[in-house]
Each structure stands twice: as structure tokens, then as C-alpha cells.
Design a protein around this motif. Structure first.
Motif, PDB file in Angstrom:
ATOM      1  N   ASN A 263      20.880  23.194  22.112  1.00 18.27           N
ATOM      2  CA  ASN A 263      19.593  22.950  21.089  1.00 18.27           C
ATOM      3  C   ASN A 263      20.052  21.851  21.105  1.00 18.27           C
ATOM      4  OD1 ASN A 263      17.057  22.162  19.911  1.00 18.27           O
ATOM      5  ND2 ASN A 263      16.720  24.477  19.616  1.00 18.27           N
ATOM      6  N   LEU A 264      19.558  20.856  21.331  1.00 19.01           N
ATOM      7  CA  LEU A 264      19.908  19.731  20.560  1.00 19.01           C
ATOM      8  C   LEU A 264      19.331  18.937  19.754  1.00 19.01           C
ATOM      9  CD1 LEU A 264      22.822  18.479  23.205  1.00 19.01           C
ATOM     10  CD2 LEU A 264      23.423  19.417  22.080  1.00 19.01           C
ATOM     11  N   ASP A 265      18.198  19.580  19.557  1.00 25.93           N
ATOM     12  CA  ASP A 265      16.793  19.170  18.486  1.00 25.93           C
ATOM     13  C   ASP A 265      17.825  18.984  17.049  1.00 25.93           C
ATOM     14  OD1 ASP A 265      15.528  19.033  20.912  1.00 25.93           O
ATOM     15  OD2 ASP A 265      14.698  21.245  19.836  1.00 25.93           O
ATOM     16  N   GLY A 266      18.734  19.448  16.646  1.00 24.56           N
ATOM     17  CA  GLY A 266      19.041  19.288  15.382  1.00 24.56           C
ATOM     18  C   GLY A 266      20.173  17.881  15.505  1.00 24.56           C
ATOM     19  N   VAL A 267      20.399  17.365  16.580  1.00 18.93           N
ATOM     20  CA  VAL A 267      21.118  15.882  16.634  1.00 18.93           C
ATOM     21  C   VAL A 267      20.546  14.771  16.873  1.00 18.93           C
ATOM     22  CG1 VAL A 267      23.396  17.013  16.410  1.00 18.93           C
ATOM     23  CG2 VAL A 267      22.688  16.836  19.099  1.00 18.93           C
ATOM     24  N   SER A 268      18.796  15.050  17.572  1.00 17.59           N
ATOM     25  CA  SER A 268      18.518  14.075  18.072  1.00 17.59           C
ATOM     26  C   SER A 268      18.336  12.248  16.872  1.00 17.59           C
ATOM     27  CB  SER A 268      16.519  14.257  18.008  1.00 17.59           C
ATOM     28  OG  SER A 268      16.888  14.825  19.009  1.00 17.59           O
ATOM     29  N   GLY A 269      18.272  12.775  15.697  1.00 11.65           N
ATOM     30  CA  GLY A 269      18.164  12.042  14.304  1.00 11.65           C
ATOM     31  C   GLY A 269      19.838  11.290  14.167  1.00 11.65           C
ATOM     32  N   ARG A 270      20.743  12.039  14.221  1.00 13.92           N
ATOM     33  CA  ARG A 270      22.100  11.396  14.864  1.00 13.92           C
ATOM     34  C   ARG A 270      21.842  10.338  15.683  1.00 13.92           C
ATOM     35  NH1 ARG A 270      26.333  13.100  11.521  1.00 13.92           N
ATOM     36  NH2 ARG A 270      25.673  14.717   9.990  1.00 13.92           N
ATOM     37  N   ALA A 271      21.372  10.670  16.834  1.00 17.17           N
ATOM     38  CA  ALA A 271      21.628  10.327  18.105  1.00 17.17           C
ATOM     39  C   ALA A 271      20.938   8.738  18.338  1.00 17.17           C
ATOM     40  CB  ALA A 271      21.479  10.665  19.224  1.00 17.17           C
ATOM     41  N   LEU A 272      20.288   8.292  17.122  1.00 20.40           N
ATOM     42  CA  LEU A 272      19.712   7.528  16.810  1.00 20.40           C
ATOM     43  C   LEU A 272      20.160   6.496  15.990  1.00 20.40           C
ATOM     44  CD1 LEU A 272      15.314   8.970  16.573  1.00 20.40           C
ATOM     45  CD2 LEU A 272      16.505   7.353  18.665  1.00 20.40           C
ATOM     46  N   MET A 273      20.453   7.215  14.675  1.00 24.49           N
ATOM     47  CA  MET A 273      21.638   6.461  13.728  1.00 24.49           C
ATOM     48  C   MET A 273      22.349   5.526  14.616  1.00 24.49           C
ATOM     49  SD  MET A 273      21.558   8.732  10.373  1.00 24.49           S
ATOM     50  CE  MET A 273      21.698  10.218  10.873  1.00 24.49           C
ATOM     51  N   ALA A 274      23.368   6.520  15.268  1.00 27.42           N
ATOM     52  CA  ALA A 274      24.437   6.274  16.318  1.00 27.42           C
ATOM     53  C   ALA A 274      24.220   4.738  16.698  1.00 27.42           C
ATOM     54  CB  ALA A 274      25.436   7.754  16.640  1.00 27.42           C
ATOM     55  N   ASP A 275      22.549   5.222  17.734  1.00 26.36           N
ATOM     56  CA  ASP A 275      22.580   3.956  18.987  1.00 26.36           C
ATOM     57  C   ASP A 275      22.573   2.371  17.702  1.00 26.36           C
ATOM     58  OD1 ASP A 275      22.385   2.594  20.868  1.00 26.36           O
ATOM     59  OD2 ASP A 275      20.677   3.711  21.095  1.00 26.36           O
ATOM     60  N   GLY A 276      21.872   3.014  17.058  1.00 25.68           N
ATOM     61  CA  GLY A 276      21.076   1.990  15.812  1.00 25.68           C
ATOM     62  C   GLY A 276      23.007   1.391  15.280  1.00 25.68           C
ATOM     63  N   ALA A 277      23.630   2.023  15.137  1.00 18.27           N
ATOM     64  CA  ALA A 277      24.884   1.888  13.856  1.00 18.27           C
ATOM     65  C   ALA A 277      25.892   0.869  14.917  1.00 18.27           C
ATOM     66  CB  ALA A 277      25.741   2.561  13.347  1.00 18.27           C
ATOM     67  N   ALA A 278      25.955   1.092  16.261  1.00 19.53           N
ATOM     68  CA  ALA A 278      26.424   0.603  16.932  1.00 19.53           C
ATOM     69  C   ALA A 278      25.766  -0.882  17.026  1.00 19.53           C
ATOM     70  CB  ALA A 278      26.941   1.444  18.452  1.00 19.53           C
ATOM     71  N   THR A 279      24.388  -0.527  18.018  1.00 22.09           N
ATOM     72  CA  THR A 279      23.594  -2.038  18.332  1.00 22.09           C
ATOM     73  C   THR A 279      24.164  -2.937  16.764  1.00 22.09           C
ATOM     74  OG1 THR A 279      22.264  -0.593  19.356  1.00 22.09           O
ATOM     75  CG2 THR A 279      21.362  -3.047  18.136  1.00 22.09           C
ATOM     76  N   VAL A 280      23.726  -2.830  15.151  1.00 22.80           N
ATOM     77  CA  VAL A 280      24.054  -3.541  14.641  1.00 22.80           C
ATOM     78  C   VAL A 280      25.485  -4.022  13.781  1.00 22.80           C
ATOM     79  CG1 VAL A 280      24.422  -3.596  12.142  1.00 22.80           C
ATOM     80  CG2 VAL A 280      22.512  -2.178  12.898  1.00 22.80           C
ATOM     81  N   LEU A 281      26.671  -3.394  14.820  1.00 17.57           N
ATOM     82  CA  LEU A 281      27.801  -4.255  14.968  1.00 17.57           C
ATOM     83  C   LEU A 281      28.113  -4.902  16.320  1.00 17.57           C
ATOM     84  CD1 LEU A 281      30.405  -3.275  13.856  1.00 17.57           C
ATOM     85  CD2 LEU A 281      30.665  -1.414  15.692  1.00 17.57           C
ATOM     86  N   ALA A 282      27.382  -5.030  17.454  1.00 22.25           N
ATOM     87  CA  ALA A 282      27.139  -5.635  18.101  1.00 22.25           C
ATOM     88  C   ALA A 282      26.771  -6.725  18.325  1.00 22.25           C
ATOM     89  CB  ALA A 282      26.785  -4.952  19.777  1.00 22.25           C
ATOM     90  N   GLY A 283      25.604  -6.830  17.127  1.00 23.59           N
ATOM     91  CA  GLY A 283      24.790  -8.701  17.473  1.00 23.59           C
ATOM     92  C   GLY A 283      25.822  -8.619  16.448  1.00 23.59           C
ATOM     93  N   PHE A 284      26.589  -8.571  15.368  1.00 23.39           N
ATOM     94  CA  PHE A 284      27.132  -8.965  14.376  1.00 23.39           C
ATOM     95  C   PHE A 284      28.346  -9.683  15.025  1.00 23.39           C
ATOM     96  CE2 PHE A 284      25.304  -7.334  10.461  1.00 23.39           C
ATOM     97  CZ  PHE A 284      25.013  -8.251   9.487  1.00 23.39           C
ATOM     98  N   GLY A 285      29.208  -9.349  15.968  1.00 17.56           N
ATOM     99  CA  GLY A 285      29.676  -9.933  16.799  1.00 17.56           C
ATOM    100  C   GLY A 285      29.819 -10.296  18.356  1.00 17.56           C
ATOM    101  N   GLY A 286      28.696 -10.208  18.284  1.00 18.18           N
ATOM    102  CA  GLY A 286      28.153 -11.589  18.913  1.00 18.18           C
ATOM    103  C   GLY A 286      27.846 -10.165  21.032  1.00 18.18           C
ATOM    104  N   GLY A 287      28.067  -9.310  20.444  1.00 20.42           N
ATOM    105  CA  GLY A 287      27.162  -7.906  21.953  1.00 20.42           C
ATOM    106  C   GLY A 287      26.076  -8.133  21.939  1.00 20.42           C
ATOM    107  N   SER A 288      25.455  -7.368  23.182  1.00 20.69           N
ATOM    108  CA  SER A 288      24.448  -7.100  23.754  1.00 20.69           C
ATOM    109  C   SER A 288      24.042  -5.425  22.799  1.00 20.69           C
ATOM    110  CB  SER A 288      24.025  -6.903  25.161  1.00 20.69           C
ATOM    111  OG  SER A 288      24.426  -8.016  25.492  1.00 20.69           O
TER     112      SER A 288
END
Length: 449
Positions: A263-288
Motif C-alpha cells: 500500500n503506497l497511498d501514503g507516499v502519493s504526495g511525496r511522489a508528486l512533490m519529488a517530480d515537481g522538485a525534479a522538474t523545477v531543477l531541470a527548468g532552472f538548468g535547461g532540461g526538459s
């Protein structure tokens, strides 16, 4: 180390997996096997991840670097509970392309950062309050429509590349189709990558590939970085992408939970936050922008290895590859014909994923609310309707997404107030044969009376 999810138990002897068993996220095989599986994950994400920067004209090596860093960041934030590779999201292709025409590459990167920040915020809310509100805001009819229109909105871009080298494009597309049905296991799942390789060889024979930039590039060096610029005009292009990323991430977590029996329902929010953080980092450096990758779910399903140790290997291997400018320029030599053939398949697949959401959730199109929501949103997205207000320009993806939300919730509220819609939103499950026979018998008895 346990807080980072890097304290793995050895699965059995570490050399084999017994029938009916899986290697859980907190387990690992022996390191040589784990490294092999990790490198296989890089191969699995490779074709799709590189197509995004190639199509949008962004540096492939930079995208690879931030996909590797993003994957490691994802594993840390989710504390090693969700095995996932973060590759390039196709949902970003249309907004990046459109925003580049108006604001250049830097403006597009600003949109990527904004989308990532919004996704991280949604993740924080989900982690605090649960994901029930997302399901109410975006039921399957809305989510499916948005995913479908994003893919179908890209159809003209696929045709433009296809027309530049039709023969190469046809061979690329035909190879993808044939490989997907001729082979089983990992090779069948990598049909797009195989199709791109075959198409590339054909393009070489036809003199459609140029190696000038690759020959001039160094073997070892830093990827190309670029900082973002922020324009209010990109908001309408990138906000709808957040809805797709939410659906992709939650779907990924549910898929992994189903395959591992956890049961991974408890980490759904963490998964979204992690992908969001990774996307922010990519955008600041020139990645997709990034997302959890279905291609790697396929690898896990085939190998029965869900160990996050393999993803640490994959992330580090991707980072290592990104520090070869010559390798990055080699990837950038993929010609238009190959892209046209692959994009014809990929963009169509995105569209069909939206339909798949409807089918899996048994969306009932006899209900006029569902029918109208999908019909209007799809036409707006496919035809790329445009609405300009001052400095803000809203294109088909933004308008179609907004239409899906407004029409669904608006019509539902009116129908509820008036009591005018009798059809259920979801198709009712058919009665079991025994129950159906009993109902028919009861109906016959009633007629005799």
C-alpha cells in the motif's frame, strides 16, 4: 541511510528470484545483477526521453543529466518506497514548442519551472489532505479528455517532420509497429527505440544525417546549461500539463503498489512533490520537464525486480553519460524523417492513453455530461483554438483543458439542480450469469401473473 531508502536487504541468495516472488523496493539482488538491471532501465527510458529534447530543440545531454539527478532526488524524497525513473514528459512538448515561438528557449524553461512548482504544491496538499479532492476535481472523463487532447494537439508537428523525409519516416514507423508484435519481453517493449535506430540507419544510407557538430564536440565536458526567463504569457500553456503529471504520477504509484502488493497511498504526495522538485531543477538548468516513466514499469514487470537500488544505478549511469558532449551531439543528429515516424506513433499513443483512462474507468458516454465534456474539449485541443487577452495567449491545450473542467462541473451542477440527467456517470457492471438468470426468471413469473 534508512531515511534515504538506501538500506536494502538481500533478496534470498541475491542470485535468483523464485517463481511467484518479486524483489521488493527495499530489497536488492547481488550488485552485479543490480547494476545490470539498472543499466537496462537506462536503455528502457532512453528512446522516449531523448525524443523530447530532440523534437523541442533542447540539449539532449542536459536533459539526460537532469533526468538522472531527478531520479535520485525522487528516490530520496519518497524514501526509497517508490521505484521510478524520471524521464522527459511528452506533455511538455506542445507548450515548450509554442512558448519557444513567443518567448524563446529561456521563456519555455520558465514555463517548465512554473509547472514543476505547481506540481510540488499539489503534492504537498495531497500529502497533507489525501488525494480524494483530485479525484473529485478531475474525474476520469476530465483526465482522459485532457491527456487525449494533449497528444492529438501535436498531430501537425508529427506531420511536418514526416513530410520532410517520407520514406525514412515510413520505415521508422513500420519498424516500430512490427517490433512491437514480433518480439516478446524487453525487446518488444523497446519498439520505439528499435524503430529509431533502424530509421536512423536508413537515414544514414540516404544521406540525411550530418555529423559536423558531433565531430567538433569533445569526448568529455559539461552539458549545456541555460537559465529560465519568466513571462506571464506562458502560464496558459503550462498549467494544463500539471493536471497530466498528477494523473501520471498517481497512476504510477498505484501500478507499483498493485505489482508489489504494498500500500503506497501514503507516499502519493511525496511522489508528486519529488517530480515537481525534479522538474523545477531541470527548468532552472535547461532540461526538459520530467515524469514517472511507464517504460520502466515494463522493465519491472518483466524482471520482477522493483528494487530502488537498480534505480540508483540507473540515475548515476545517466548522469555519467551526460558528461560526454560528443554523445549528446550524436543523439542530436537524429533527422526529421526519423522523428516524424516515431512521433506519429508517440503522439497517437498519448491520445489513446486518454481513451484508455475512459475505458478502464468505464466512463458512460450515454450520459450527456460526459459526452459533451469530451466532445468539446477534444475539438478545441485538436483544432488548436486560440484566445488572446492582452499579453496572455491561450492555445488549444489550455482552452481544451479549461473547457473540460468548466463544462463537466458546470453541467453536473445544473443537471443536479434540475434533476435532468438520469444516466449514471460510469457504466454499470454486468450482472453475473446466475443473477441474470434469476432476474429473467423473476420477470417471466411476473408476466404470467
Amino acid at each position: 541511510m534508512s531515511m534515504l531508502g538506501t538500506k536494502w536487504k538481500l533478496h534470498g541468495t541475491g542470485k535468483a528470484i523464485k517463481p511467484g516472488q518479486v524483489v521488493a523496493p527495499d530489497e536488492r539482488l547481488a550488485w552485479p545483477l543490480t547494476i545490470g538491471v539498472g543499466m537496462q532501465h537506462v536503455v528502457a527510458m532512453f528512446g522516449a526521453t531523448f525524443l523530447v529534447p530532440i523534437i523541442t530543440g533542447m540539449p539532449p545531454a542536459t536533459t539526460l543529466l537532469f533526468s538522472g539527478i531527478g531520479t535520485l532526488l525522487f528516490l530520496v524524497i519518497t524514501r526509497g518506497k517508490v521505484p521510478s525513473y524520471l524521464g522527459s514528459s511528452f506533455a511538455f512538448i506542445a507548450p515548450i514548442t509554442a512558448s519557444q515561438a513567443q518567448f524563446g528557449v529561456a521563456g519555455a524553461l520558465g514555463g517548465v519551472v512554473v509547472a514543476g512548482a505547481a506540481l510540488a504544491l499539489v503534492g504537498a496538499i495531497v500529502q497533507k489532505f489525501g488525494s480524494g479532492w483530485i479525484n473529485r476535481l478531475m474525474p476520469p472523463i476530465v483526465t482522459g479528455a485532457i491527456v487525449a487532447l494533449i497528444g492529438l494537439n501535436l498531430a501537425p508537428a508529427a506531420k511536418d517532420n514526416f513530410d520532410k523525409a517520407p520514406i525514412t519516416a515510413v520505415i521508422t514507423l513500420a519498424t516500430i509497429i512490427l517490433v512491437s508484435v514480433l518480439f516478446r519481453g524487453i525487446l518488444g517493449r523497446l519498439s520505439i527505440l528499435v524503430g529509431v535506430v533502424v530509421g536512423y540507419l536508413v537515414a544514414m544510407l540516404r544521406g540525411e544525417v550530418s555529423y559536423e557538430k558531433m565531430d567538433a564536440a569533445a569526448w568529455v565536458g559539461l552539458p549545456q546549461f541555460q537559465t529560465p526567463e519568466f513571462h506571464i504569457g506562458v502560464l496558459g500553456l503550462f498549467v494544463p500539463v500539471v493536471l497530466v503529471l498528477v494523473a501520471e504520477n498517481i497512476g504510477h504509484v498505484k501500478s507499483v503498489a498493485a505489482m508489489t502488493g504494498q500500500n503506497l497511498d501514503g507516499v502519493s504526495g511525496r511522489a508528486l512533490m519529488a517530480d515537481g522538485a525534479a522538474t523545477v531543477l531541470a527548468g532552472f538548468g535547461g532540461g526538459s520537464g520530467t515524469t514517472t516513466y511507464a517504460e520502466n514499469i515494463g522493465v519491472m514487470a518483466a524482471t520482477k525486480v522493483y528494487s530502488t537500488a537498480a534505480y540508483w544505478v540507473a540515475g548515476m549511469f545517466a548522469i555519467l553519460l551526460s558528461f560526454s558532449p560528443k554523445f549528446g551531439e550524436l543523439i542530436a543528429t537524429v533527422p526529421a524523417g526519423v522523428l516524424g515516424g516515431a512521433a506519429t506513433m508517440l503522439y497517437g499513443m498519448i491520445g489513446i492513453l486518454g481513451v484508455k483512462i475512459w475505458v478502464q474507468n468505464k466512463v458512460n458516454f450515454a450520459n450527456p455530461v460526459n459526452l459533451t465534456t469530451a466532445a468539446v474539449a477534444l475539438i478545441i485541443g485538436i483544432a488548436d483554438y486560440t484566445w488572446t487577452i492582452g499579453d496572455l495567449t491561450f492555445t488549444g491545450i489550455a482552452l481544451g483543458s479549461a473547457a473540460a473542467l468548466v463544462i463537466y462541473h458546470g453541467m453536473k451542477a445544473i443537471a443536479k439542480a434540475r434533476g435532468t440527467v438520469a444516466e449514471p456517470e460510469m457504466e454499470l457492471a454486468p450482472l453475473p450469469p446466475a443473477a441474470k438468470a434469476a432476474a429473467n426468471a423473476a420477470a417471466k413469473r411476473a408476466r404470467k401473473r
